[in-house]
Design a protein around this motif. Structure first.
Motif, PDB file in Angstrom:
ATOM      1  N   VAL A  10       0.823  -1.083  -0.032  1.00  0.00           N
ATOM      2  CA  VAL A  10      -0.113  -0.147  -0.026  1.00  0.00           C
ATOM      3  C   VAL A  10       0.917   1.221  -0.191  1.00  0.00           C
ATOM      4  O   VAL A  10       0.608   2.378  -0.684  1.00  0.00           O
ATOM      5  CB  VAL A  10      -0.897  -0.013   1.221  1.00  0.00           C
ATOM      6  N   VAL A  11       2.177   1.162   0.672  1.00  0.00           N
ATOM      7  CA  VAL A  11       2.933   2.572   0.932  1.00  0.00           C
ATOM      8  C   VAL A  11       3.510   2.669  -0.562  1.00  0.00           C
ATOM      9  O   VAL A  11       3.469   3.641  -1.050  1.00  0.00           O
ATOM     10  CB  VAL A  11       4.013   2.239   1.918  1.00  0.00           C
ATOM     11  N   GLY A  12       3.942   1.605  -1.088  1.00  0.00           N
ATOM     12  CA  GLY A  12       4.460   1.635  -2.539  1.00  0.00           C
ATOM     13  C   GLY A  12       3.483   2.217  -3.555  1.00  0.00           C
ATOM     14  O   GLY A  12       3.889   3.037  -4.465  1.00  0.00           O
ATOM     15  N   PHE A  13       2.218   1.585  -3.250  1.00  0.00           N
ATOM     16  CA  PHE A  13       1.300   2.158  -4.387  1.00  0.00           C
ATOM     17  C   PHE A  13       0.762   3.748  -4.123  1.00  0.00           C
ATOM     18  O   PHE A  13       0.728   4.343  -5.179  1.00  0.00           O
ATOM     19  CB  PHE A  13      -0.145   1.443  -4.144  1.00  0.00           C
ATOM     20  N   LEU A  14       0.850   4.044  -2.956  1.00  0.00           N
ATOM     21  CA  LEU A  14       0.564   5.500  -2.580  1.00  0.00           C
ATOM     22  C   LEU A  14       1.622   6.611  -2.684  1.00  0.00           C
ATOM     23  O   LEU A  14       1.156   7.647  -3.171  1.00  0.00           O
ATOM     24  CB  LEU A  14       0.082   5.610  -1.157  1.00  0.00           C
ATOM     25  N   ALA A  15       2.932   6.029  -2.551  1.00  0.00           N
ATOM     26  CA  ALA A  15       3.985   7.141  -2.891  1.00  0.00           C
ATOM     27  C   ALA A  15       3.970   7.673  -4.139  1.00  0.00           C
ATOM     28  O   ALA A  15       3.830   6.987  -5.240  1.00  0.00           O
ATOM     29  CB  ALA A  15       5.399   6.092  -2.625  1.00  0.00           C
ATOM     30  N   CYS A  16       3.992   9.003  -4.423  1.00  0.00           N
ATOM     31  CA  CYS A  16       3.782   9.753  -5.568  1.00  0.00           C
ATOM     32  C   CYS A  16       5.078  10.199  -6.071  1.00  0.00           C
ATOM     33  O   CYS A  16       5.857  10.444  -5.469  1.00  0.00           O
ATOM     34  CB  CYS A  16       2.800  10.919  -5.457  1.00  0.00           C
ATOM     35  N   THR A  17       5.061  10.151  -7.273  1.00  0.00           N
ATOM     36  CA  THR A  17       6.369  10.573  -7.924  1.00  0.00           C
ATOM     37  C   THR A  17       6.054  12.191  -8.610  1.00  0.00           C
ATOM     38  O   THR A  17       6.879  12.943  -8.535  1.00  0.00           O
ATOM     39  CB  THR A  17       7.059   9.815  -8.992  1.00  0.00           C
ATOM     40  N   LYS A  18       4.919  12.077  -9.485  1.00  0.00           N
ATOM     41  CA  LYS A  18       4.753  13.411 -10.130  1.00  0.00           C
ATOM     42  C   LYS A  18       3.253  13.345 -10.624  1.00  0.00           C
ATOM     43  O   LYS A  18       2.709  12.223 -11.179  1.00  0.00           O
ATOM     44  CB  LYS A  18       5.518  13.656 -11.149  1.00  0.00           C
ATOM     45  N   ASP A  19       2.552  14.435 -10.777  1.00  0.00           N
ATOM     46  CA  ASP A  19       0.984  14.447 -10.712  1.00  0.00           C
ATOM     47  C   ASP A  19       0.324  13.390 -10.456  1.00  0.00           C
ATOM     48  O   ASP A  19      -0.794  13.080 -11.095  1.00  0.00           O
ATOM     49  CB  ASP A  19       1.062  14.383 -12.533  1.00  0.00           C
ATOM     50  N   GLY A  20       0.467  13.213  -9.240  1.00  0.00           N
ATOM     51  CA  GLY A  20      -0.368  12.152  -8.333  1.00  0.00           C
ATOM     52  C   GLY A  20      -0.141  10.777  -8.848  1.00  0.00           C
ATOM     53  O   GLY A  20      -0.723   9.835  -8.326  1.00  0.00           O
ATOM     54  N   LYS A  21       0.988  10.321  -9.635  1.00  0.00           N
ATOM     55  CA  LYS A  21       1.248   9.250 -10.200  1.00  0.00           C
ATOM     56  C   LYS A  21       2.432   8.519  -9.239  1.00  0.00           C
ATOM     57  O   LYS A  21       3.046   9.371  -8.764  1.00  0.00           O
ATOM     58  CB  LYS A  21       1.624   9.254 -11.637  1.00  0.00           C
ATOM     59  N   ASN A  22       2.636   7.186  -9.495  1.00  0.00           N
ATOM     60  CA  ASN A  22       3.445   6.538  -8.652  1.00  0.00           C
ATOM     61  C   ASN A  22       4.640   6.013  -9.294  1.00  0.00           C
ATOM     62  O   ASN A  22       5.518   5.364  -8.825  1.00  0.00           O
ATOM     63  CB  ASN A  22       2.937   5.441  -7.759  1.00  0.00           C
ATOM     64  N   ILE A  23       4.285   6.108 -10.850  1.00  0.00           N
ATOM     65  CA  ILE A  23       5.388   5.653 -11.654  1.00  0.00           C
ATOM     66  C   ILE A  23       5.741   7.178 -12.570  1.00  0.00           C
ATOM     67  O   ILE A  23       5.120   7.692 -13.210  1.00  0.00           O
ATOM     68  CB  ILE A  23       5.139   4.728 -12.493  1.00  0.00           C
ATOM     69  N   THR A  24       7.244   7.387 -12.598  1.00  0.00           N
ATOM     70  CA  THR A  24       7.604   8.623 -13.502  1.00  0.00           C
ATOM     71  C   THR A  24       8.878   8.039 -14.100  1.00  0.00           C
ATOM     72  O   THR A  24       9.925   7.581 -13.518  1.00  0.00           O
ATOM     73  CB  THR A  24       7.772   9.916 -12.940  1.00  0.00           C
ATOM     74  N   VAL A  25       8.794   8.153 -15.648  1.00  0.00           N
ATOM     75  CA  VAL A  25      10.011   7.849 -16.177  1.00  0.00           C
ATOM     76  C   VAL A  25      10.295   8.937 -17.193  1.00  0.00           C
ATOM     77  O   VAL A  25       9.452   9.260 -17.716  1.00  0.00           O
ATOM     78  CB  VAL A  25       9.734   6.393 -17.297  1.00  0.00           C
ATOM     79  N   ARG A  26      11.583   9.374 -17.214  1.00  0.00           N
ATOM     80  CA  ARG A  26      11.864  10.510 -17.887  1.00  0.00           C
ATOM     81  C   ARG A  26      13.265  10.249 -18.576  1.00  0.00           C
ATOM     82  O   ARG A  26      14.311   9.530 -17.810  1.00  0.00           O
ATOM     83  CB  ARG A  26      11.833  11.710 -17.139  1.00  0.00           C
ATOM     84  N   GLY A  27      13.581  10.971 -19.612  1.00  0.00           N
ATOM     85  CA  GLY A  27      14.929  10.695 -19.963  1.00  0.00           C
ATOM     86  C   GLY A  27      14.923  11.398 -21.497  1.00  0.00           C
ATOM     87  O   GLY A  27      14.094  12.175 -21.775  1.00  0.00           O
ATOM     88  N   ARG A  28      15.910  10.574 -22.151  1.00  0.00           N
ATOM     89  CA  ARG A  28      16.267  11.179 -23.696  1.00  0.00           C
ATOM     90  C   ARG A  28      16.560   9.946 -24.380  1.00  0.00           C
ATOM     91  O   ARG A  28      17.352   9.069 -23.998  1.00  0.00           O
ATOM     92  CB  ARG A  28      17.237  12.137 -23.682  1.00  0.00           C
TER      93      ARG A  28
END
Length: 219
Positions: A10-28
């Protein structure tokens, strides 16, 4: 014990990264030879499947994004499970070299694991495919017992590949059609065994993205 496991999930699910989501992948997505960004590709966030209809390789996209003109992308998603990310390019145009995760080369040319509750910085290195022709000639032939082998590497590779099969005698070869390889500097090491001794010859060719390069390997 079951309660603790559930709590961690539950903690892993609720932990936010960005825009209320819990997965953010960024790069180039970029060409490491020129530093230019690659935009005509797609970044996909994937879940594992069990042979779902219409999928291949037991992966199915749950979110996708197209990089901007400079190759930059960002993908946000919510999931209760860890996901994988893949970079999809036209294999007739590009060769995917692998991933750079959090600034470290992973040498992985397939999918990278993305965890929950954290921002993952993930770059994909992609090289356009170029063409070249070659003329390989035993210009100092000493007879039928001569033997030659060669091997090559691109400039981002730390070591040469495997030796070719043996070319015997007064070998003379000219390409009848261009060979397709990733663009960039390509280095050749040639080993020659003759009655007079063993010799090594080194040659370099730069394969451009457009046009056809040529290399002469005379030994």
């Amino acid at each position: 014990m079951k309660f603790l496991i559930l709590l961690f999930v539950v903690v892993g699910f609720l932990a936010c990264t960005k825009d209320g989501k819990n997965i953010t992948v960024r790069g180039r997505v970029y060409n490491p030879v020129t530093g230019e960004g690659i935009s005509d590709c797609e970044i996909r966030l994937l879940k594992t499947t069990s042979g779902s209809p219409g999928t291949s390789g037991s992966y199915e996209a749950v979110a996708t994004v197209t990089p901007d003109a400079d190759g930059y992308y960002e993908l946000n998603h919510t999931s209760i499970f860890g996901r994988y990310v893949g970079c999809y390019v036209d294999s007739y145009v590009y060769r995917e070299l692998g991933w750079v995760k959090d600034g470290v080369q992973t040498n992985n040319q397939s999918f990278e694991k993305v965890n929950l509750g954290k921002i993952t910085d993930l770059d994909c290195q992609v090289v356009p495919i170029g063409k070249f022709t070659a003329h390989i000639l035993n210009s100092n032939c000493e007879g039928a017992s001569d033997e030659m082998q060669f091997r090559s590497k691109m400039h981002w590779e730390s070591g040469y590949g495997d030796w070719s099969s043996i070319r015997a005698g007064c070998y003379d070869f000219t390409s009848t059609a261009p060979t397709e390889v990733p663009m960039g500097y390509r280095y050749y090491e040639t080993r020659v065994i003759r009655p007079s001794g063993t010799y090594y010859v080194y040659d370099t060719v730069y394969v451009p993205q457009t046009g056809v390069a040529h290399i002469d390997i005379f030994y």
